[in-house]
Design a protein around this motif. Structure first.
Motif, PDB file in Angstrom:
ATOM      1  N   ILE A  20      76.829  82.485 -57.160  1.00 17.86           N
ATOM      2  CA  ILE A  20      76.829  81.553 -56.510  1.00 17.86           C
ATOM      3  C   ILE A  20      78.036  82.482 -55.966  1.00 17.86           C
ATOM      4  CG2 ILE A  20      77.795  79.563 -55.537  1.00 17.86           C
ATOM      5  CD1 ILE A  20      76.231  78.020 -57.619  1.00 17.86           C
ATOM      6  N   TYR A  21      78.203  82.529 -54.624  1.00 16.83           N
ATOM      7  CA  TYR A  21      79.550  83.782 -54.812  1.00 16.83           C
ATOM      8  C   TYR A  21      80.473  82.803 -53.400  1.00 16.83           C
ATOM      9  CZ  TYR A  21      76.440  87.203 -56.450  1.00 16.83           C
ATOM     10  OH  TYR A  21      76.066  88.440 -56.364  1.00 16.83           O
ATOM     11  N   LEU A  22      81.359  83.192 -53.636  1.00 13.78           N
ATOM     12  CA  LEU A  22      82.541  81.889 -53.077  1.00 13.78           C
ATOM     13  C   LEU A  22      84.094  82.969 -52.066  1.00 13.78           C
ATOM     14  CD1 LEU A  22      82.801  79.405 -55.898  1.00 13.78           C
ATOM     15  CD2 LEU A  22      81.443  79.266 -53.591  1.00 13.78           C
ATOM     16  N   ILE A  23      83.280  83.210 -50.836  1.00 15.21           N
ATOM     17  CA  ILE A  23      84.222  83.888 -50.347  1.00 15.21           C
ATOM     18  C   ILE A  23      85.643  83.543 -49.026  1.00 15.21           C
ATOM     19  CG2 ILE A  23      84.297  86.358 -48.744  1.00 15.21           C
ATOM     20  CD1 ILE A  23      81.358  86.766 -49.875  1.00 15.21           C
ATOM     21  N   PRO A  24      87.092  83.868 -49.281  1.00 16.14           N
ATOM     22  CA  PRO A  24      87.777  83.231 -48.448  1.00 16.14           C
ATOM     23  C   PRO A  24      87.049  83.918 -47.389  1.00 16.14           C
ATOM     24  CG  PRO A  24      88.687  84.213 -50.538  1.00 16.14           C
ATOM     25  CD  PRO A  24      87.022  84.200 -50.405  1.00 16.14           C
ATOM     26  N   PHE A  25      87.378  83.790 -46.144  1.00 13.57           N
ATOM     27  CA  PHE A  25      87.634  84.378 -45.082  1.00 13.57           C
ATOM     28  C   PHE A  25      89.114  84.823 -43.816  1.00 13.57           C
ATOM     29  CE2 PHE A  25      83.033  85.022 -45.557  1.00 13.57           C
ATOM     30  CZ  PHE A  25      82.855  86.016 -45.229  1.00 13.57           C
ATOM     31  N   TYR A 153      86.668  88.519 -53.555  1.00 11.06           N
ATOM     32  CA  TYR A 153      85.728  87.013 -53.285  1.00 11.06           C
ATOM     33  C   TYR A 153      85.674  86.616 -54.747  1.00 11.06           C
ATOM     34  CZ  TYR A 153      82.129  90.977 -55.449  1.00 11.06           C
ATOM     35  OH  TYR A 153      81.094  91.406 -55.759  1.00 11.06           O
ATOM     36  N   TRP A 154      85.103  85.783 -55.135  1.00 11.88           N
ATOM     37  CA  TRP A 154      84.476  84.417 -57.014  1.00 11.88           C
ATOM     38  C   TRP A 154      83.056  84.614 -57.202  1.00 11.88           C
ATOM     39  CZ3 TRP A 154      88.394  82.899 -59.262  1.00 11.88           C
ATOM     40  CH2 TRP A 154      90.195  83.098 -59.008  1.00 11.88           C
ATOM     41  N   GLU A 155      82.626  84.216 -57.883  1.00  7.17           N
ATOM     42  CA  GLU A 155      81.147  84.437 -58.280  1.00  7.17           C
ATOM     43  C   GLU A 155      80.906  83.458 -59.070  1.00  7.17           C
ATOM     44  OE1 GLU A 155      78.146  87.465 -59.725  1.00  7.17           O
ATOM     45  OE2 GLU A 155      79.359  88.083 -59.675  1.00  7.17           O
ATOM     46  N   LEU A 156      79.908  82.420 -59.261  1.00  3.74           N
ATOM     47  CA  LEU A 156      79.621  81.635 -60.846  1.00  3.74           C
ATOM     48  C   LEU A 156      78.494  81.976 -61.314  1.00  3.74           C
ATOM     49  CD1 LEU A 156      80.038  79.518 -62.139  1.00  3.74           C
ATOM     50  CD2 LEU A 156      78.439  77.558 -60.715  1.00  3.74           C
ATOM     51  N   SER A 157      78.591  82.665 -61.928  1.00  2.00           N
ATOM     52  CA  SER A 157      76.660  83.448 -62.775  1.00  2.00           C
ATOM     53  C   SER A 157      77.416  82.878 -64.751  1.00  2.00           C
ATOM     54  CB  SER A 157      76.926  84.578 -62.376  1.00  2.00           C
ATOM     55  OG  SER A 157      76.106  85.474 -63.309  1.00  2.00           O
ATOM     56  N   ASN A 158      76.607  83.141 -64.704  1.00  3.11           N
ATOM     57  CA  ASN A 158      76.394  82.922 -66.563  1.00  3.11           C
ATOM     58  C   ASN A 158      77.293  82.255 -67.405  1.00  3.11           C
ATOM     59  OD1 ASN A 158      73.902  84.361 -66.706  1.00  3.11           O
ATOM     60  ND2 ASN A 158      75.056  86.433 -66.134  1.00  3.11           N
ATOM     61  N   LEU A 162      83.995  84.280 -62.332  1.00  5.28           N
ATOM     62  CA  LEU A 162      84.151  85.498 -61.745  1.00  5.28           C
ATOM     63  C   LEU A 162      85.242  85.923 -60.722  1.00  5.28           C
ATOM     64  CD1 LEU A 162      81.129  87.688 -63.014  1.00  5.28           C
ATOM     65  CD2 LEU A 162      83.000  86.761 -64.639  1.00  5.28           C
ATOM     66  N   HIS A 163      86.357  86.394 -60.637  1.00  7.02           N
ATOM     67  CA  HIS A 163      87.110  86.726 -59.468  1.00  7.02           C
ATOM     68  C   HIS A 163      87.238  88.413 -59.417  1.00  7.02           C
ATOM     69  CE1 HIS A 163      91.060  86.791 -57.295  1.00  7.02           C
ATOM     70  NE2 HIS A 163      90.619  87.215 -56.817  1.00  7.02           N
ATOM     71  N   HIS A 164      86.360  88.816 -58.221  1.00  7.22           N
ATOM     72  CA  HIS A 164      86.469  90.204 -57.852  1.00  7.22           C
ATOM     73  C   HIS A 164      87.344  90.618 -57.541  1.00  7.22           C
ATOM     74  CE1 HIS A 164      82.602  90.508 -59.546  1.00  7.22           C
ATOM     75  NE2 HIS A 164      82.154  89.819 -59.121  1.00  7.22           N
ATOM     76  N   LEU A 224      75.630  73.792 -53.800  1.00  2.00           N
ATOM     77  CA  LEU A 224      75.181  74.554 -54.798  1.00  2.00           C
ATOM     78  C   LEU A 224      76.178  75.110 -56.609  1.00  2.00           C
ATOM     79  CD1 LEU A 224      75.030  77.876 -52.636  1.00  2.00           C
ATOM     80  CD2 LEU A 224      72.493  76.139 -53.650  1.00  2.00           C
ATOM     81  N   LEU A 225      77.456  74.874 -56.483  1.00  5.53           N
ATOM     82  CA  LEU A 225      77.759  74.828 -56.880  1.00  5.53           C
ATOM     83  C   LEU A 225      78.060  72.967 -57.941  1.00  5.53           C
ATOM     84  CD1 LEU A 225      81.583  75.428 -55.481  1.00  5.53           C
ATOM     85  CD2 LEU A 225      80.121  76.742 -57.008  1.00  5.53           C
ATOM     86  N   THR A 226      77.589  71.982 -57.583  1.00  6.11           N
ATOM     87  CA  THR A 226      77.516  70.946 -57.956  1.00  6.11           C
ATOM     88  C   THR A 226      75.682  71.398 -58.820  1.00  6.11           C
ATOM     89  OG1 THR A 226      78.355  69.699 -56.182  1.00  6.11           O
ATOM     90  CG2 THR A 226      77.031  68.748 -57.881  1.00  6.11           C
ATOM     91  N   GLN A 227      75.227  72.069 -57.937  1.00  7.03           N
ATOM     92  CA  GLN A 227      73.929  72.289 -58.964  1.00  7.03           C
ATOM     93  C   GLN A 227      73.962  73.034 -60.304  1.00  7.03           C
ATOM     94  OE1 GLN A 227      70.645  73.008 -55.974  1.00  7.03           O
ATOM     95  NE2 GLN A 227      70.820  71.099 -55.090  1.00  7.03           N
ATOM     96  N   ALA A 228      74.709  74.226 -59.665  1.00 13.09           N
ATOM     97  CA  ALA A 228      74.793  75.109 -61.206  1.00 13.09           C
ATOM     98  C   ALA A 228      75.692  74.582 -62.393  1.00 13.09           C
ATOM     99  CB  ALA A 228      75.370  76.911 -60.390  1.00 13.09           C
ATOM    100  N   LEU A 229      76.625  73.581 -62.010  1.00 18.12           N
ATOM    101  CA  LEU A 229      77.107  73.262 -62.915  1.00 18.12           C
ATOM    102  C   LEU A 229      77.376  71.782 -63.426  1.00 18.12           C
ATOM    103  CD1 LEU A 229      80.539  73.210 -60.775  1.00 18.12           C
ATOM    104  CD2 LEU A 229      80.135  74.900 -62.690  1.00 18.12           C
TER     105      LEU A 229
END
Length: 241
Positions: A20-25, A153-158, A162-164, A224-229
Motif C-alpha cells: 500500500i503506497y501512501l503519497i503526500p502531494f 512516499y510511504w509504503e506498508l509491506s511485510n 517504509l519511508h522512501h 486498505l490500511l485497515t484491512q492490511a493491519l
C-alpha cells in the motif's frame, strides 16, 4: 488415496504481500481544473485560428472569461482550507449576499442595468498562444510534482511501514503491527476534487505521529490500511515442533 486428500496435500502458492503506497502531494495537484480549461481554450482557439484577437471577438472573450473564473475559484480552494463548519459558513455568506443583491435590485431597478453595462464593458481576451504557454507551463509543473513525490512516499509491506525519501531513495523502517491510523478531511473542496485528506500514522514505540497531508482518495487508502493491519500477524518462534 481419495481425490480430496490429493488436493489437500498439493502445495498452495503463497499469496503476494500486499503493498500500500501512501503519497503526500503538494497543493498544486488541485490546479488540474485550470489546466483542463487552459488546454480546452488552447485547442478551440487554435482550431478557429485566433492567433491574434480583438476585444470584439466573442469566442476569445468567452474562453478567457471562463478561464479566469476557474482560475480564481481554483486558487481560492488551494489558498484557504474549508473544513465542514467553514464550508457551511461560506454557503451562508454567499446565500446572504445573493439575497441582499436581489433585494437591492428589487428596490432600485436601475441598479441592474448599470451593473450589467459595467460587466459587459470588461472584455478580457487572450489568444491561442497565451493559453498554449499557460498549458505548457502547468504541464511542466505537474511533471515536476510527479517526479518529486517519487522521492518522498510511504509504503506498508511485510509487517513494516517504509519511508522512501531522497534522490537516492533513502529508507527508514517502522514496525507495522499495532500501527494506528487516523483520517481527517481538512478541506471539503479538496476532498470533492480528488478525494484528498490527511492520514495520521501512529507507529508503536514512536513518540511523534507521522502526518501525511493531501493523500489522494484517502477513504480508499484508509480502507486498505485497515484491512492490511487487521490481517497482520507476528510469527514468534518455530512452529515445526
Amino acid at each position: 488415496m481419495s481425490d480430496d486428500q490429493t488436493n489437500s496435500e498439493q502445495p498452495t502458492e503463497p499469496k503476494k504481500a500486499q503493498r500500500i503506497y501512501l503519497i503526500p502531494f503538494p497543493k498544486f495537484i488541485f490546479m488540474y481544473p485550470t489546466l483542463l480549461i487552459s488546454l480546452l481554450a488552447w485547442a478551440i482557439l487554435a482550431i478557429k485560428g485566433y492567433s491574434t484577437v480583438e476585444p470584439d471577438d466573442s469566442l476569445p472573450v468567452m474562453m478567457t472569461g471562463i478561464f479566469l473564473g476557474v482560475l480564481a475559484l481554483n486558487t481560492f480552494v488551494i489558498v484557504f482550507d474549508f473544513p465542514r463548519a467553514t464550508s457551511l459558513t461560506l454557503i451562508f455568506i454567499l446565500t446572504t449576499a445573493a439575497l441582499g443583491g436581489w433585494m437591492a435590485v428589487s428596490m432600485k431597478p436601475d441598479l441592474l442595468p448599470a451593473v450589467e453595462s459595467w460587466v459587459m464593458a470588461l472584455r478580457p481576451a487572450a489568444n491561442s498562444t497565451f493559453f498554449g504557454c499557460v498549458s505548457i507551463g502547468m504541464l511542466l509543473m505537474f511533471i515536476a510534482v510527479f517526479v518529486s513525490v517519487r522521492m518522498n512516499y510511504w509504503e506498508l509491506s511485510n509487517n513494516e511501514l517504509l519511508h522512501h525519501h531522497g534522490i537516492l531513495s533513502d529508507l527508514k523502517r517502522y514496525p507495522a503491527p499495532q500501527l494506528r491510523v487516523d483520517k481527517e478531511i481538512n478541506d471539503v473542496f479538496e476532498f470533492i476534487l480528488l478525494g484528498a485528506g490527511r492520514l495520521i500514522l501512529h507507529p508503536a514505540g514512536e513518540s511523534r505521529a507521522i502526518v501525511l497531508d493531501n493523500v489522494l482518495f484517502v477513504g480508499n487508502k484508509e480502507r486498505l490500511l485497515t484491512q492490511a493491519l487487521g490481517s497482520i500477524k507476528v510469527k514468534i518462534g518455530n512452529d515445526s515442533h
